[in-house]
Design a protein around this motif. Structure first.
Motif, mmCIF file in Angstrom:
data_model
loop_
_atom_site.group_PDB
_atom_site.id
_atom_site.type_symbol
_atom_site.label_atom_id
_atom_site.label_comp_id
_atom_site.label_asym_id
_atom_site.label_seq_id
_atom_site.Cartn_x
_atom_site.Cartn_y
_atom_site.Cartn_z
ATOM 1 N N GLY A 120 22.404 33.074 -95.634
ATOM 2 C CA GLY A 120 22.043 33.009 -94.218
ATOM 3 C C GLY A 120 21.317 31.740 -93.823
ATOM 4 O O GLY A 120 20.734 31.655 -92.746
ATOM 5 N N SER A 121 21.413 30.727 -94.656
ATOM 6 C CA SER A 121 20.604 29.540 -94.365
ATOM 7 C C SER A 121 21.219 28.617 -93.308
ATOM 8 O O SER A 121 20.610 27.637 -92.931
ATOM 9 N N HIS A 122 22.422 28.935 -92.819
ATOM 10 C CA HIS A 122 23.047 28.092 -91.785
ATOM 11 C C HIS A 122 23.159 28.828 -90.452
ATOM 12 O O HIS A 122 24.019 28.523 -89.640
ATOM 13 N N SER A 123 22.254 29.775 -90.233
ATOM 14 C CA SER A 123 22.385 30.653 -89.071
ATOM 15 C C SER A 123 22.097 29.985 -87.738
ATOM 16 O O SER A 123 22.320 30.577 -86.697
ATOM 17 N N GLY A 124 21.613 28.763 -87.755
ATOM 18 C CA GLY A 124 21.215 28.128 -86.502
ATOM 19 C C GLY A 124 22.344 27.441 -85.757
ATOM 20 O O GLY A 124 22.116 26.811 -84.721
ATOM 21 N N ARG A 125 23.553 27.509 -86.289
ATOM 22 C CA ARG A 125 24.654 26.801 -85.649
ATOM 23 C C ARG A 125 25.946 27.551 -85.937
ATOM 24 O O ARG A 125 26.052 28.194 -86.981
ATOM 25 N N ASP A 126 26.909 27.469 -85.049
ATOM 26 C CA ASP A 126 28.197 28.101 -85.294
ATOM 27 C C ASP A 126 29.076 27.151 -86.095
ATOM 28 O O ASP A 126 29.626 26.191 -85.552
ATOM 29 N N TRP A 127 29.190 27.397 -87.374
ATOM 30 C CA TRP A 127 30.017 26.553 -88.246
ATOM 31 C C TRP A 127 31.428 27.128 -88.371
ATOM 32 O O TRP A 127 32.202 26.693 -89.227
ATOM 33 N N GLY A 128 31.740 28.141 -87.595
ATOM 34 C CA GLY A 128 33.048 28.784 -87.694
ATOM 35 C C GLY A 128 33.049 29.784 -88.831
ATOM 36 O O GLY A 128 32.064 29.909 -89.567
ATOM 37 N N PRO A 129 34.161 30.545 -88.970
ATOM 38 C CA PRO A 129 34.209 31.552 -90.032
ATOM 39 C C PRO A 129 34.143 30.915 -91.414
ATOM 40 O O PRO A 129 34.572 29.777 -91.609
ATOM 41 N N ASP A 170 14.290 26.436 -87.316
ATOM 42 C CA ASP A 170 15.715 26.642 -87.036
ATOM 43 C C ASP A 170 16.534 26.358 -88.293
ATOM 44 O O ASP A 170 16.027 25.805 -89.273
ATOM 45 N N HIS A 171 17.797 26.734 -88.232
ATOM 46 C CA HIS A 171 18.737 26.510 -89.333
ATOM 47 C C HIS A 171 19.952 25.749 -88.831
ATOM 48 O O HIS A 171 21.063 26.067 -89.187
ATOM 49 N N ARG A 172 19.749 24.737 -87.994
ATOM 50 C CA ARG A 172 20.924 24.103 -87.385
ATOM 51 C C ARG A 172 21.436 22.917 -88.200
ATOM 52 O O ARG A 172 22.491 22.362 -87.903
ATOM 53 N N ASN A 185 28.689 16.987 -92.824
ATOM 54 C CA ASN A 185 29.406 18.240 -93.055
ATOM 55 C C ASN A 185 28.442 19.323 -93.521
ATOM 56 O O ASN A 185 27.378 19.035 -94.067
ATOM 57 N N LYS A 186 28.897 20.561 -93.353
ATOM 58 C CA LYS A 186 28.106 21.688 -93.841
ATOM 59 C C LYS A 186 27.845 21.524 -95.347
ATOM 60 O O LYS A 186 28.766 21.154 -96.078
ATOM 61 N N TYR A 187 26.641 21.767 -95.771
ATOM 62 C CA TYR A 187 26.143 21.682 -97.156
ATOM 63 C C TYR A 187 25.843 20.247 -97.607
ATOM 64 O O TYR A 187 25.347 20.037 -98.712
ATOM 65 N N GLU A 188 26.139 19.258 -96.763
ATOM 66 C CA GLU A 188 25.994 17.871 -97.196
ATOM 67 C C GLU A 188 24.551 17.419 -96.987
ATOM 68 O O GLU A 188 24.041 17.480 -95.862
#
Lengths: 437, 382
Positions: A263-272, B175-177, B333-336
C-alpha cells in the motif's frame, strides 16, 4: 526569555515540529521549575543555548570551541567535551559536554525507563537530547565536567545502563527493527547486536584502534540501517534456498485484491497492478516469468534484491536457509572519498554464540588493522591501500567471484615469490651462459 | 544549587565502580505483541500514510502509528511522548533509524483515537508536535547532524535547514504520491557524521576558505606532525614564523590552492579554523541509495556545487530541493528511486528537468576514480 531570538523565531511557524518551540518550552519549564528540582547545572542553560544559536544564525558561524579532553575514569570514549567560545555572554553553556548513552536494540523503550532517564538528565544536565544520534546512541546534550562522573555513577548503579562509544574505538553497534516486527529479517539483528556489544565492551570503551570502527546489522538487503554505506563491518541478512510462494496470493495481487508494495503507492492512481511491468520486467536478473497463470522463479539465478518480495509481501517470502552476507570497509567521505562496503563473506550463519563470525571475521580483521592501519585510517582505506586480497589472506578466505563486480581489467598482478615456480632467486651467470651481454 | 552526590567518591574512583555493562537488553522493552510474535511475522501493509499493520502467524496484529520526531528533543517533549504511550500503548514506544517515533497498539480500534491525539498536539507557536506520516512512497524524516547547536566544525546549521526543508516537503511526508521512497539527509560538514553520501537528496555543509593560521596558539597547542599528516592533499608543511616577541614560532604553512576544505587539519589542530560566513554554505547531492532493491546501492552525486547559507529559512536550498522532488515526482516510473531515474534518463536530462546549472565544479577531478565518471561513449542525449 533571556535573549531575543528574532531569527530563530521564524523557525516556529510552518507545520513540521519546531525545535525552537521545543527549546523554548524546555527553557520555560526550567525557569518555572514547578517540580522544585535542585538543578546541578545552570537553570538557564537552554536559554543560553537559544542565545548562542541565535548568534550563530546571525554570524553564519558556529560558536562552539574545539573539543577538550573530558571523560569518565577508565573509559576513553562516550563523552565529548564541548565549550562555548562566548562564555561571558552565555555562561549557562560555557561547558556543554555530550554523553553518548548506548541505546537498546531496535530503539524500543518503556515509558518507565524513559522517565528515569529524563529525571536523571533534568537534574544533572540540560534536559536536551538527541533521540537519537546518527550512530544510534541516545545523546545527552549539555552538561558540566563535575557532573560526568555523577551521571555515569547513577546510570550504572541505578539504571543498569552504560555509555556508548566515541573516538578511536568500537562505536555503539546498531541494528534494524529486524525480527521484532519485520517479516523480511533473515536473522535476529537485535540479538547479534546485543551479543557483540557485550562481547566487545573493552573495545567499545577503551580506544585501541587506529580510528573509529562500526558494526551495523541489517536484517535483509533493503538495508534500513544503511550498514552497507556506513559501517566498517556490515551484516546483511540473506538466504540460500528458494523464495517461498503463495500462488493464491499472487492471484490476489493480480486481481487487485491486495495493494502492491504494502500500500505504499496509495497517494496516486498508477492504474491497475501489472505483474509483468511492476515485478517480472523489473527483476534485475530476469529470473521470473508466468506459466499457466502461475508465477515462476528460477531461484538459482535470483540475487535477492528484495524487489518482488517488497511488491508482493503476502505472496512471496524470504527463504528458510538463512544467514548473513558480510561487507567490509564502508565509510563516509573523509578522507579519501566515500566507500561502499565490499563483499568479503557471501554467506555465514548468524546464530548464537556467533563464534565463526567473531573468530573468523572480526578478530583477524581487527588484528590486521591494528597492526597495519595508520593513525585515523578506516578499515576501508587500509583495504584500498593493501588490497582486498590482503584482507582475504588475513581471514583465510578463498577468493570467490562473488567478491568482485568484475575481474581486473589490467594484468598488473602482484605475483608472490612462492606462487612462481622456482622462486625469484636466479643466477645471472647461468643466464649469461645462454645469453650474451 | 547544592551539589548532590550520586554516591560517587572522587577520592576513590574505583570504589563500587560498575563498568562495561553495555546497554539495556532489547527484549526488556518489547511490547507484549512484539515479544509474542517476534520472528513470526507474515506480512505488513500501510493502511494510510503513517499507519502500518503487521500480521503474525498467530493472527495477532500490531498497528503502528509513525510520526515525525525532531532529533534535537527536550525531556519535556519526551515526557509528553511517555504520556501518549501510557494513554494509548500500555507504556511502550520506539524510535526509528530516521528519528521518527512509533506508537504501537494491538487492535485496530485503538488506531484512530491515537492518530487524533497525535495530530491534535501542537506547539504554542503552531507547528505540529507529532505529525503522522513518513511511510511508503513519500518523504520520510530527514536524518541529520548537530550543526550550530553543538558542533565545532559545521559549515551550516542542521536543525534549521532541516526544519525549513521539512516544512516545504511536509505534504509528501503525509502522502504516498511519489514513485518510490525519497530519503533526504543532512550533514553539516563533510566529515558526515550523518553519512548522507547515499541519500536520494543530501544537504551537505561545505567550507570554501582554507584554514586561518593562529600561529602563536598553534605553536603552543598543536602536534604539528599530526596536522600535517591529517591533510589528504598534502597541502600543509611545517614552517617557522617570527613571533610577536621576536622569537621564532613553530607553525605550519598551507598551500591554499591544494586545500579541499575538509577541515581535517582543524580536527587535529584547533589553531587552524575554517569557518567563515561567506565561505561556508551548502552543497546539494542527489541520486544515492542504500537499498539493494533492483539496482545496487549508489553514492549521491553533487548536483549543486554551492548555495550560500541563508539563515533562518535557507530559501534557495529549500526551493532547489523542492524543484528536484517535483521533477522526480512528475517524471520517474513507479518504484524508481531518484538515482535510478537520473541514470535512466541520463544526467544531462536530469539537469534539464530539474532546471539546474551544470558548472565545472560538478566534474570530478579528485584522484583516480574521477576518470571513470567522465563520459567514455558517444552515446549521449541532445
Amino acid at each position: 526569555m533571556k535573549h531575543e531570538t528574532p531569527l530563530l523565531d521564524q523557525l516556529e511557524s510552518g507545520p513540521w515540529p519546531s525545535f525552537v518551540s521545543d527549546l523554548k518550552q524546555q527553557a520555560e519549564k526550567r525557569a518555572k521549575n514547578e517540580e522544585g528540582i535542585d538543578f546541578q547545572i545552570p537553570q538557564d542553560v537552554v536559554e543560553d543555548l537559544l542565545g548562542v544559536l541565535e548568534l550563530s544564525f546571525k554570524d553564519g558561524e558556529t560558536h562552539w570551541k574545539h573539543g577538550g579532553i573530558v571523560g569518565v575514569f577508565g573509559y576513553g570514549g562516550g563523552v565529548i567535551g564541548r565549550y562555548c567560545d562566548q562564555p561571558e555572554q552565555f555562561p549557562g553553556v560555557a561547558h556543554f559536554h555530550t554523553m553518548r548513552v548506548n541505546h537498546p536494540g531496535g530503539k524500543f523503550y518503556t515509558t518507565k525507563y524513559l522517565r528515569e532517564l529524563c529525571e536523571l538528565w533534568d537534574l544533572r544536565g540540560s534536559g536536551l537530547t538527541n533521540m537519537h544520534g546518527s550512530t544510534g546512541d541516545i545523546i545527552f546534550l549539555g552538561t558540566t565536567t563535575p557532573q560526568l562522573e555523577e551521571i555515569f555513577y547513577e546510570m550504572t548503579h541505578k539504571h543498569n545502563q552504560d555509555l556508548g562509544g566515541s573516538g578511536s574505538n568500537l562505536r555503539t553497534p546498531s541494528d534494524c527493527i529486524g525480527q521484532a516486527r519485520c517479516e523480511w529479517a533473515c536473522y535476529d539483528t537485535q540479538a547479534i547486536c546485543y551479543d557483540f556489544t557485550q562481547e566487545y565492551q573493552d573495545e567499545l570503551h577503551r580506544p585501541a584502534f587506529p580510528y573509529k570502527f562500526k558494526f551495523k546489522f541489517d536484517g535483509c538487503p533493503n538495508c534500513c540501517v544503511a550498514s552497507i554505506a556506513r559501517s566498517d563491518l556490515s551484516f546483511i541478512g540473506t538466504w540460500r534456498d528458494d523464495i517461498k510462494m503463495d500462488q493464491e496470493a499472487v492471484q490476489a495481487y493480480i486481481g487487485g485484491e491486495i495493494p502492491p508494495n504494502g500500500g505504499s503507492h496509495s497517494g496516486r492512481d498508477w492504474g491497475p497492478f501489472d505483474i509483468n511491468k511492476e515485478v517480472i520486467n523489473l527483476c534485475p536478473t530476469q529470473c521470473m516469468w508466468m506459466e499457466d497463470g502461475k508465477l515462476m522463479i528460477d531461484n538459482k539465478e535470483c540475487t535477492r534484491c528484495m524487489h518482488c518480495i517488497n511488491v508482493m509481501p503476502r505472496a512471496l517470502r524470504i527463504g528458510d536457509d538463512r544467514g548473513v552476507t558480510i561487507m567490509a570497509g564502508a565509510k563516509a567521505p573523509i578522507l579519501d572519498g566515500a566507500q561502499m562496503g565490499s563483499l568479503i563473506v557471501p554467506f555465514m550463519r548468524a546464530e548464537p554464540p556467533y563464534t565463526e563470525i567473531k573468530e573468523k571475521v572480526i578478530e583477524p580483521i581487527w588484528d590486521w588493522w591494528m597492526e597495519e592501519g595508520k593513525n585515523r585510517e578506516r578499515l576501508g582505506e587500509l583495504m584500498k591501500r593493501q588490497g582486498l586480497q590482503r584482507l582475504l589472506e588475513v581471514c583465510g578466505f578463498d577468493p570467490d567471484p562473488r567478491m568482485v563486480q568484475e575481474p581486473r581489467s589490467n594484468p598488473y598482478i602482484f605475483w608472490k615469490e612462492d606462487e612462481v615456480e622456482g622462486g625469484w632467486e636466479r643466477d645471472v651467470d647461468k643466464f649469461r651462459e645462454k645469453h650474451q651481454r | 544549587m547544592a551539589f548532590i552526590s550520586s554516591g560517587y567518591n572522587p577520592d576513590k574512583p574505583m570504589e563500587d565502580r560498575i563498568t562495561d555493562i553495555g546497554p539495556r537488553k532489547y527484549d526488556e522493552f518489547y511490547p507484549p505483541v512484539i515479544a509474542n510474535n517476534k520472528g513470526k511475522w507474515l506480512y505488513h501493509e500501510i493502511l494510510k500514510p503513517g499507519v502500518l499493520v503487521h500480521v503474525a502467524e498467530s493472527g495477532d496484529k500490531v498497528f503502528t502509528v509513525r510520526c515525525g520526531g525532531v532529533r534535537l528533543m527536550s525531556t519535556t517533549h519526551i515526557l509528553e511522548i511517555c504520556d501518549i504511550a501510557e494513554k494509548h500503548c500500555d507504556g511502550y514506544v520506539r524510535w526509528t533509524t530516521r528519528n521518527n517515533i512509533e506508537f504501537m497498539v494491538d487492535s485496530e480500534d485503538k488506531v484512530e483515537p491515537l492518530v487524533q491525539d497525535l495530530e491534535s498536539r501542537k506547539f504554542a507557536a503552531g507547528s505540529y508536535k507529532f505529525p503522522v506520516g513518513g511511510t511508503g512512497a513519500g518523504v520520510t524524516n530527514i536524518i541529520h547532524t548537530q550543526g550550530w547547536v553543538h558542533c565545532h566544525t559545521p559549515a551550516t546549521d542542521a536543525s534549521g535547514p532541516v526544519k525549513a526543508t521539512m516544512d516545504a516537503l511536509f505534504d509528501d511526508f503525509k502522502d504516498h504520491r511519489l514513485p518510490a521512497q525519497l530519503r533526504v539527509s543532512l550533514a553539516c560538514c563533510l566529515n558526515m557524521c550523518g553519512a548522507v553520501h547515499c541519500s536520494d537528496i543530501a544537504i551537505l555543509g561545505y567550507h570554501r576558505k582554507p584554514p586561518m593560521l593562529d600561529h602563536e596558539y598553534l605553536d603552543k597547542m598543536c602536534e604539528i606532525p599530526l596536522a600535517i599528516a591529517a591533510c589528504p592533499t598534502a597541502a600543509i608543511k611545517p614552517t617557522k614564523i617570527d613571533g610577536a616577541d621576536g622569537g621564532k614560532l613553530k607553525s605550519v604553512a598551507v598551500k591554499n590552492e591544494r586545500c579541499m576544505f575538509c577541515g581535517n587539519c582543524y580536527t587535529m589542530c584547533p589553531a587552524m579554523p575554517l569557518a567563515d560566513q561567506e565561505g561556508d554554505g551548502i552543497v546539494l547531492m542527489a541520486g544515492g541509495k542504500v537499498s539493494n532493491r533492483i539496482s545496487a546501492p549508489k553514492f549521491s552525486k553533487v548536483v549543486v556545487a554551492f548555495i550560500p547559507n541563508e539563515p533562518p529559512l535557507w530559501p534557495t536550498t529549500v526551493a532547489t530541493i523542492k524543484k528536484m522532488v517535483e521533477a522526480y515526482a512528475k517524471d520517474a516510473n513507479k518504484y524508481e528511486r531518484l538515482g535510478e531515474w537520473a541514470e535512466r534518463i541520463g544526467w544531462e536530462r536530469f539537469f534539464e528537468k530539474c532546471e539546474l546549472d551544470f558548472t565545472h565544479h560538478l566534474i570530478d577531478d579528485f584522484r583516480d576514480p574521477a576518470y571513470f565518471t567522465w563520459r567514455q561513449t558517444s552515446q549521449f542525449k541532445f
